[in-house]
Motif scaffolding. Structure first.
Motif, short mmCIF file in Angstrom:
data_model
loop_
_atom_site.label_atom_id
_atom_site.label_comp_id
_atom_site.label_asym_id
_atom_site.label_seq_id
_atom_site.Cartn_x
_atom_site.Cartn_y
_atom_site.Cartn_z
N SER A 172 -37.28 21.81 148.75
CA SER A 172 -37.78 20.57 149.34
C SER A 172 -38.90 20.80 150.34
O SER A 172 -39.51 19.83 150.81
N CYS A 181 -41.63 21.71 149.61
CA CYS A 181 -42.84 21.22 148.95
C CYS A 181 -43.36 19.97 149.65
O CYS A 181 -44.56 19.66 149.59
N VAL A 237 -40.12 15.03 142.66
CA VAL A 237 -39.85 15.60 141.34
C VAL A 237 -40.20 17.09 141.33
O VAL A 237 -39.44 17.92 140.81
N VAL A 238 -41.33 17.44 141.94
CA VAL A 238 -41.72 18.85 142.01
C VAL A 238 -40.71 19.64 142.85
O VAL A 238 -40.30 20.75 142.49
N SER A 239 -40.28 19.05 143.98
CA SER A 239 -39.30 19.71 144.84
C SER A 239 -38.02 20.01 144.10
O SER A 239 -37.46 21.10 144.20
N ARG A 240 -37.54 19.03 143.32
CA ARG A 240 -36.31 19.24 142.56
C ARG A 240 -36.52 20.24 141.43
O ARG A 240 -35.62 21.02 141.11
N THR A 241 -37.71 20.24 140.85
CA THR A 241 -37.98 21.14 139.74
C THR A 241 -37.98 22.59 140.18
O THR A 241 -37.41 23.46 139.51
N VAL A 242 -38.61 22.88 141.32
CA VAL A 242 -38.68 24.25 141.81
C VAL A 242 -37.52 24.59 142.73
O VAL A 242 -37.38 25.74 143.17
N GLY A 243 -36.68 23.60 143.05
CA GLY A 243 -35.52 23.84 143.90
C GLY A 243 -35.87 24.13 145.35
O GLY A 243 -35.19 24.93 146.01
N ALA A 246 -49.25 20.15 142.94
CA ALA A 246 -48.37 19.00 143.13
C ALA A 246 -49.06 17.91 143.93
O ALA A 246 -48.96 16.70 143.61
#
Length: 298
Positions: A52, A54, A44-50, A6
């Motif tokens: 934050s 990240c 976007v990565v944080s939301r994708t993997v659920g 990411a």
């Protein structure tokens, strides 16, 4: 691996924007836009993997790349010898701080199964606006805060004049002292947790002088960055303090109160520590508990 990928993607997108994207004609503004774009990639990565968390490493990773870009694109690289020495001293402090803080995060982060409890709390308190809280309170606002705190570094890395060399040396010393303070505080906390039952409150070593010595060290680091900026442009000292001031306001007004509220609710002994130990500034206490704590820390 997910978080590393990411960050590689985020920094690559930011560099592509700086290289081929439209410019507003100001180096600081162009890098701020690129910084925000990189943050959106992490979001976007944080939301994708659920998760934050990240974003957690962003605090210590991105400042190094900002400074490196400013140094290559600024005038200090072509300045006099004192300007180059100022940039070198700032770079040493910044890299040591970033490596230590990032390594500390790597050591303590168990993986995507874990998320900072403060993020969940912020989203829960936001209710149906949790998405907005995630985007702004957890991602964008911290990015802007760190960027503002890095503005003195921008000034130091883009001014060709030597400025006040003695102040650059002082900033270097303050920065190293700040990193040492954070390192010792983190080590003492880690050793205490390893040798005590969960729920116990540390009040030995540096933690006998301040309830949050790691935050004291972090603020000292940003003061160091501020001093580098003032060394390069003494006439701008009246506004360069804004970033460090915002950091202090965030620590005292948000981060520390949230941690204190949680500690009071989870640790019965913490109320006693609050009554005895200063919240922020480390006031020396020569009692037996402190002396014993320093011996244990050594």
């Amino acid at each position: 691996m997910v978080i590393t990928a990411a960050y590689v993607a985020a920094l690559s997108v930011a560099l592509l924007w700086l290289t081929w994207g439209p410019s507003v004609g100001q180096l600081w503004a162009d890098t701020l836009i690129a910084d925000i774009i990189a943050t959106l990639v992490i979001f976007v990565v944080s939301r994708t993997v659920g998760n934050s968390s990240c974003y957690d490493a962003y605090w210590s990773v991105v400042p190094v790349f900002l400074a490196l870009y400013w140094w290559f694109a600024g005038d200090a690289i072509h300045g006099d010898s004192q300007a180059k020495w100022r940039c070198a001293l700032l770079g040493i402090v910044l890299v040591i701080w970033a490596v230590r803080l990032t390594a500390n995060w790597v050591r303590s982060f168990p993986g995507l199964v874990h998320e900072d409890w403060r993020y969940e709390l912020l989203r829960r308190r936001a209710g149906r606006f949790s998405f907005v809280a995630d985007l702004f309170a957890i991602h964008l606002i911290p990015t802007v805060q760190v960027f503002l705190a890095m503005i003195p570094a921008y000034v130091a890395l883009t001014r060709a004049n030597g400025g006040l060399m003695w102040l650059s040396v002082a900033a270097f010393i303050v920065g190293l002292a700040a990193i040492a303070l954070e390192s010792v505080a983190d080590r003492q906390l880690r050793l205490f947790r390893e040798s005590n039952e969960p729920g116990q409150t540390i009040d030995i070593g540096l933690w006998a002088w301040s309830r949050h010595p790691n935050y004291v060290g972090e603020f000292m680091f940003w003061v160091s960055i501020l001093l580098f900026g003032i060394a390069a442009a003494p006439a701008d000292a009246w506004w360069l303090w804004v970033g460090a001031g915002m950091m202090l306001a965030m620590f005292l007004g948000a981060s520390i109160p949230m941690m204190e509220e949680r500690s009071l609710a989870r640790r019965p002994s913490y109320a006693d520590v609050v009554a005895r130990v200063p919240k922020f500034l480390p006031v020396p206490r020569l009692g037996s508990r402190t002396t014993h704590g320093l011996r244990r820390a050594r």
